[in-house]
Design an enzyme around this catalytic site. Structure first.
Site, short mmCIF file in Angstrom:
data_model
loop_
_atom_site.label_atom_id
_atom_site.label_comp_id
_atom_site.label_asym_id
_atom_site.label_seq_id
_atom_site.Cartn_x
_atom_site.Cartn_y
_atom_site.Cartn_z
N HIS A 27 -28.66 109.90 29.08
CA HIS A 27 -27.58 109.62 30.03
C HIS A 27 -26.93 110.92 30.46
O HIS A 27 -27.19 112.00 29.90
CB HIS A 27 -26.54 108.70 29.39
CG HIS A 27 -25.84 109.31 28.22
ND1 HIS A 27 -26.38 109.32 26.94
CD2 HIS A 27 -24.65 109.98 28.12
CE1 HIS A 27 -25.55 109.95 26.12
NE2 HIS A 27 -24.51 110.36 26.80
N ARG B 182 -24.19 110.37 9.92
CA ARG B 182 -23.97 111.51 10.81
C ARG B 182 -22.55 111.40 11.39
O ARG B 182 -22.23 110.44 12.09
CB ARG B 182 -25.00 111.49 11.94
CG ARG B 182 -24.87 112.59 13.00
CD ARG B 182 -25.79 112.23 14.15
NE ARG B 182 -25.97 113.29 15.13
CZ ARG B 182 -25.18 113.46 16.20
NH1 ARG B 182 -24.14 112.66 16.40
NH2 ARG B 182 -25.45 114.42 17.08
#
Length: 329
Positions: free
Chosen positions: A228, A300
């Site tokens: 994106h 993460r």
């Protein structure tokens, strides 16, 4: 004497028989150790084709650049970079928009990383704060989001407000001070790297903490691995920054940040391996399409801090906003 002549003739005859036998043996084909070779021209061509296909198949499956995409590492986890970057040609639509804001126009479009903006102590405090706050989250999928400005925290299919929960005290003044200091340092670094007037660069929405795991996605917002462009997703964005709070291949597997050279027909990837305290920032236009590789193990953590050149799209620093609306100690 007669016996000598007879013996000599007998030896000559024996030698002649041996020579004849050797000639016969030489004319016979020698058996091949590994079986017969192809005898026809077509068989030889077919064998060569099989070998070539085998080599290509091996290269396809074991090459690190599958699908004919070249891959270059901008930043590896095991290295510390004072400043490292890659210039890219600015997208025309991005330039047309940002040219409206004098003092905020980049001297060049680029993607940059720096491991010396944020200290390890600052990163540790922000990570601990994220873990405390996200302990109240209840994500269905693999992504948890916490917006420090609004207090929104992922909870099942919606959000809760961390400042209005029954649990109090996990947001401290120190947390907000550190966040503000880190944000200021990142903002100044972006202004320096792109030759901007720092007073013309404003914090904008959304700015958030994220946690990614290997849990299966439950909605489109969990599918962070789709390429994106930030400016297409959030119109206010002009510069995007990320602060990593965990280490690639230590705290989690997968989860690299990957730039593409083209959103429609990508042929080259440029990768950034997260490192605790590493800051990555870039111009937010179509010159920097990107995605995050799926996390396959571990957790993460990162913070996305976004900036705009449009003063009408700025938001208050979370320390000031939170202290005014929800006083903390």
């Amino acid at each position: 004497m007669a016996q000598d002549v007879k013996y000599k003739k007998k030896q000559e005859a024996k030698l002649q028989n041996t020579s004849s036998k050797n000639e016969d043996d030489a004319s016979k084909p020698v058996p091949l150790r590994y079986g017969p070779l192809p005898k026809l021209k077509g068989q030889r061509i077919f064998s060569r084709i099989v070998v070539v296909i085998s080599v290509l198949t091996y290269a396809w499956f074991f090459s690190p650049t599958q699908n004919n995409k070249k891959e270059t590492a901008l930043a590896l986890q095991g290295y510390v970079y004072q400043s490292r970057g890659q210039s890219v040609k600015c997208d025309r639509a991005y330039l047309e928009d940002i040219n409206k804001y004098p003092g905020c126009i980049p001297k060049k479009c680029a993607r940059m990383i720096n491991d010396e903006i944020v200290t390890q102590s600052e990163a540790d405090i922000l990570l601990w704060f994220a873990k405390r706050a996200m302990s109240f989250a209840k994500p269905k999928g693999g992504v948890t989001i916490m917006d420090l400005h609004s207090g929104a925290l992922t909870y099942e299919d919606s959000f809760i407000n961390i400042y209005k929960t029954s649990e109090q005290g996990f947001v401290t003044t120190r947390d907000l001070f550190i966040y503000r200091d880190v944000r200021n340092k990142i903002q100044k670094s972006i202004a320096l790297a792109f030759n901007l007037d720092v007073t013309k660069l404003y914090l904008t929405h959304p700015t958030f903490f994220s946690r990614m795991t290997n849990k299966e996605p439950q909605n489109i917002h969990d599918e962070y691995w789709h390429p994106h462009v930030d400016k297409d997703t959030y119109d206010s964005f002009h510069y995007t920054s990320l602060l990593y709070l965990s280490d690639h291949n230590i705290d989690f597997v997968g989860g690299r940040f990957i730039y593409q050279d083209n959103l429609q027909n990508p042929k080259e990837n440029v990768t950034v391996e997260p490192r605790k305290g590493r800051v990555s920032f870039f111009t937010s236009g179509a010159e920097n399409p990107h995605f995050v590789e799926r996390v396959t193990e571990g957790e993460r953590y990162a913070i996305t801090i976004s900036f705009t050149c449009d003063e009408t799209k700025k938001i208050a620093d979370p320390f000031d906003a939170v202290q005014h609306a929800h006083p903390v100690h």
